[in-house]
Write a protein that holds these residues in place. Structure first.
Motif: not given
Length: 216
Positions: A107-111, A165-170
């Protein structure tokens, strides 16, 4: 060549990153099937564009969660899938499903897990006041975003950041570390010892990605 199946629920940007990596020759894998629990997922449009086999399996058509998971497993097994990739799949898979593909569901997770598990990880990072966050590819176990870590990318949190903005950079790093993790499975370099995952002959200790990227 490694046969993969991808599970999606939404727009499928990570699915697109996998497709692009395969088509460019960076990722030596065969995308056998995409399964969505959401018939309106934009990810399915990506499948149509690239002529990728896809199936829609909705939870509402199964009386029990186990039946839903059995249907997914049957499709994956019929395609001889060797690695299952969750790319924005918004369902928690049970141990019953995972037993069909032991240590072969990622899985890929954004943290940077174990921080900010579950939904809205980017918002969690902002609300907490974290100075760094990022994204993680991990082995899926019965916890929520808590399985053994394969690769992580670090992303700084800026004072002017919004959740979007943070989500897009991640997301830019998600699109690199997910295909990279799949490639390591294709090369049979992923070694799992309990909670620890090691990549044979990988380069460790550099930032922002650890282990270091090889195909980008």
């Amino acid at each position: 060549m490694l046969k993969i199946g991808v599970l999606v629920s939404g727009r499928g940007s990570n699915l697109q990153a996998i497709i692009d990596s395969i088509e460019s020759g960076k990722l030596k894998a065969s995308l056998e099937v995409v399964i969505s629990d959401n018939p309106k997922a934009y990810a399915l449009e990506r499948c149509k564009k690239h002529k990728i086999d896809y199936q829609i399996i909705e939870m509402k058509n199964s009386p029990f969660r186990r039946d839903f998971e059995e249907k997914i497993a049957e499709v994956l097994k019929s395609k001889n899938v060797e690695l299952v990739v969750l790319a924005g799949f918004m369902r928690i898979l049970s141990g019953h499903f995972l037993r069909y593909f032991p240590y072969r569901v990622i899985n890929i997770h954004p943290s940077l897990i174990p921080a900010f598990q579950g939904l809205h990880a980017q918002r969690q990072a902002l609300d907490f006041g974290a100075k760094f966050t990022g994204c993680t590819v991990h082995i899926v176990d019965e916890s929520v975003d808590g399985g053994p870590v394969i690769i992580q990318a670090v992303v700084p949190v800026l004072p002017e950041d919004t959740e979007d903005k943070l989500a897009q950079r991640i997301l830019k790093w998600e699109h690199k570390i997910l295909p990279q993790a799949i490639q390591w499975f294709a090369e049979e370099r992923v070694m799992i010892e309990g909670r620890k995952v090691f990549i044979k002959d990988a380069r460790y200790g550099e930032l922002p990605v650890n282990p270091a990227l090889e195909i980008f």
